[in-house]
Design a protein around this motif. Structure first.
Motif, PDB file in Angstrom:
ATOM      1  N   TRP A 222       0.837  -1.208   0.000  1.00  0.00           N
ATOM      2  CA  TRP A 222       0.000   0.000   0.000  1.00  0.00           C
ATOM      3  C   TRP A 222       0.871   1.257   0.000  1.00  0.00           C
ATOM      4  O   TRP A 222       0.573   2.231  -0.676  1.00  0.00           O
ATOM      5  CB  TRP A 222      -0.917   0.017   1.227  1.00  0.00           C
ATOM      6  N   ALA A 223       1.920   1.220   0.802  1.00  0.00           N
ATOM      7  CA  ALA A 223       2.779   2.398   0.950  1.00  0.00           C
ATOM      8  C   ALA A 223       3.654   2.637  -0.272  1.00  0.00           C
ATOM      9  O   ALA A 223       4.095   3.763  -0.518  1.00  0.00           O
ATOM     10  CB  ALA A 223       3.660   2.247   2.190  1.00  0.00           C
TER      11      ALA A 223
ATOM     12  N   LEU B  70       2.587  -0.082  12.300  1.00  0.00           N
ATOM     13  CA  LEU B  70       2.549  -0.126  10.834  1.00  0.00           C
ATOM     14  C   LEU B  70       2.506   1.277  10.244  1.00  0.00           C
ATOM     15  O   LEU B  70       3.111   1.540   9.190  1.00  0.00           O
ATOM     16  CB  LEU B  70       1.333  -0.943  10.377  1.00  0.00           C
ATOM     17  N   THR B  71       1.818   2.198  10.916  1.00  0.00           N
ATOM     18  CA  THR B  71       1.757   3.576  10.446  1.00  0.00           C
ATOM     19  C   THR B  71       3.119   4.255  10.549  1.00  0.00           C
ATOM     20  O   THR B  71       3.535   4.991   9.650  1.00  0.00           O
ATOM     21  CB  THR B  71       0.708   4.364  11.247  1.00  0.00           C
ATOM     22  N   ILE B  72       3.832   4.001  11.653  1.00  0.00           N
ATOM     23  CA  ILE B  72       5.183   4.566  11.817  1.00  0.00           C
ATOM     24  C   ILE B  72       6.140   3.983  10.775  1.00  0.00           C
ATOM     25  O   ILE B  72       6.961   4.686  10.184  1.00  0.00           O
ATOM     26  CB  ILE B  72       5.703   4.292  13.240  1.00  0.00           C
TER      27      ILE B  72
ATOM     28  N   LEU C 132      -3.048   3.735   6.964  1.00  0.00           N
ATOM     29  CA  LEU C 132      -4.092   3.675   7.985  1.00  0.00           C
ATOM     30  C   LEU C 132      -5.498   3.479   7.407  1.00  0.00           C
ATOM     31  O   LEU C 132      -6.258   2.638   7.916  1.00  0.00           O
ATOM     32  CB  LEU C 132      -4.043   4.924   8.863  1.00  0.00           C
ATOM     33  N   PRO C 133      -5.898   4.222   6.350  1.00  0.00           N
ATOM     34  CA  PRO C 133      -7.240   3.968   5.792  1.00  0.00           C
ATOM     35  C   PRO C 133      -7.419   2.524   5.322  1.00  0.00           C
ATOM     36  O   PRO C 133      -8.494   1.933   5.497  1.00  0.00           O
ATOM     37  CB  PRO C 133      -7.338   4.959   4.630  1.00  0.00           C
TER      38      PRO C 133
ATOM     39  N   VAL D 235      -4.262  -0.960  18.636  1.00  0.00           N
ATOM     40  CA  VAL D 235      -3.673   0.383  18.573  1.00  0.00           C
ATOM     41  C   VAL D 235      -2.165   0.298  18.365  1.00  0.00           C
ATOM     42  O   VAL D 235      -1.597   1.009  17.528  1.00  0.00           O
ATOM     43  CB  VAL D 235      -4.000   1.170  19.852  1.00  0.00           C
ATOM     44  N   VAL D 236      -1.506  -0.589  19.114  1.00  0.00           N
ATOM     45  CA  VAL D 236      -0.050  -0.745  18.980  1.00  0.00           C
ATOM     46  C   VAL D 236       0.296  -1.284  17.591  1.00  0.00           C
ATOM     47  O   VAL D 236       1.239  -0.798  16.940  1.00  0.00           O
ATOM     48  CB  VAL D 236       0.484  -1.684  20.083  1.00  0.00           C
TER      49      VAL D 236
END
Length: 394
Positions: free
Chosen positions: A113-114, A246-248, A255-256, A240-241
């Motif tokens: 995705w990234a 994964l976002t970091i 995230l979406p 959340v963790v």
């Protein structure tokens, strides 16, 4: 929390002459968590974006076909081998192996995705594929979450984290198994209720019920609900963790997609909930309490393909009678109502309410000997159902 039960070595048990014909077939369930890797390989070989839909094509296309071609298997393990079978650690390692592969698949998806290298069609396919991986991961969590061993209960929460559905750990064990096949159970669908009407009701109802159950447990220990000891909060914290890491690692762009795949994943769980007890109702005793859950309160299927991929989830009656029994030892009951095909095909059917009603409503009526008033009826559809099928022998 329950403490781990002392391990029992299979060497201490008499080795039976009976053999499990599906013993090594259970490993086929690991095709699901490696689906994104298979899709990547196919994409590299063909450059076709459609291959990113590997998991939905497998679950909603190939598996119903295999259920039809391979057929059913109603064989039960003999009572004499159940103890030995349950303590054969090979079977639990089949479920343990799912989880690291599930997480590897999620990391791969986040990286893709990234990267920005996928087109719109490929991105949609990948998101749907990882949603199915994590949705079926909830079934792995279901198998592990019923066990007494602390490790397995912890692994259940780990498997639930990618969908953010950690409260399932509470609601299913302490809510659904108590109230199954009653109007009070948010996870038991009613005759005349479409899946699309059931979905928001069960999501909201299960969340509310799980919080109430956990708050009650904590009050008995002298604690309020806002504590890390709250098994819902610590399960959600895992999500959340995980999403934060994964976002970091890959950036906010992922995230979406993480949120969309989570919705797809828990929706897959809920469509299975929908078909497992559709229209079935436990009678009430003279004291107003419901009768004990019996095989006739769950829809069952013995289709081999779906059962192998879902760890015998389709032998649902025995699961409700013996919640801690391991999947390889679950039995078929002749008195349990049978679905016309495996879960994979029934999920497709449930997505089209007119077809679902045409196939399933007559089966509910037949199950109750023509007396539709004995079924769990949708309140808003009750008069319409009675007008169509009659009040029966009241």
């Amino acid at each position: 929390m329950s403490t781990a039960t002392p391990p029992v070595s299979t060497e201490a048990l008499e080795v039976p002459t009976w053999t499990d014909g599906k013993r090594y077939a259970w490993l086929l369930g690991l095709i699901v968590p490696i689906a994104p890797f298979i899709a990547l390989g196919l994409y590299e070989a063909t450059d076709l974006a459609v291959v990113w839909f590997f998991a939905p094509l497998l679950v909603f296309g190939v598996m119903p076909l295999l259920d039809t071609l391979i057929g059913t298997d109603a064989e039960n393990p003999p009572d004499s081998v159940l103890k030995w079978l349950e303590h054969d650690r090979y079977y639990r390692w089949c479920t343990y192996a799912f989880i690291p592969l599930q997480y590897a698949a999620l990391v791969l998806a986040a990286a893709l995705w990234a990267s920005g290298d996928l087109g719109v069609l490929a991105t949609v396919g990948l998101t749907w594929t990882i949603g199915i991986v994590n949705g079926i991961g909830i079934n792995t969590a279901h198998e592990l979450g019923h066990k007494r061993a602390r490790l397995e209960r912890w692994l259940s929460k780990v498997a639930l984290a990618p969908t953010g559905y950690g409260h399932f750990f509470i609601e299913h064990n302490r809510g659904h198994h108590v109230r199954v096949a009653t109007p009070e159970d948010p996870a038991s669908s009613r005759m005349g209720e479409s899946f699309w009407a059931f979905l928001p009701r069960t999501v909201a109802g299960s969340l509310t019920s799980s919080w109430e159950l956990e708050a009650q447990r904590l009050r008995r220990t002298g604690s309020g609900p806002l504590t890390i000891k709250n098994d819902i909060l610590n399960a959600w914290l895992m999500t959340v963790v995980l999403f934060g890491a994964l976002t970091i690692a890959f950036g906010p762009v992922v995230l979406p997609y993480l949120l969309v795949q989570a919705v797809l994943g828990f929706s897959l769980l809920e469509v299975v909930n929908y078909l497992e007890h559709y229209g079935l109702l436990r009678d009430k005793r003279e004291d107003g309490r419901y009768v004990r859950t019996a095989p006739e309160h769950s829809w069952n299927a013995n289709n081999v393909a779906s059962n192998v991929f879902l760890y015998h989830l389709q032998r649902h009656s025995d699961h409700h009678a013996n919640p801690i029994r391991r999947y390889q030892a679950l039995r078929h009951f002749d008195e349990a109502p049978q679905l016309p095909t495996g879960y994979a095909g029934m999920i497709v059917l449930a997505s089209v309410p007119p077809l679902w009603r045409r196939v399933m409503d007559p089966r509910v009526v037949a199950h109750y000997g023509g007396d539709v008033t004995r079924a769990n009826l949708h309140p808003r559809k009750r008069e319409r159902i009675l007008a169509r099928y009659g009040a029966g022998a009241t």
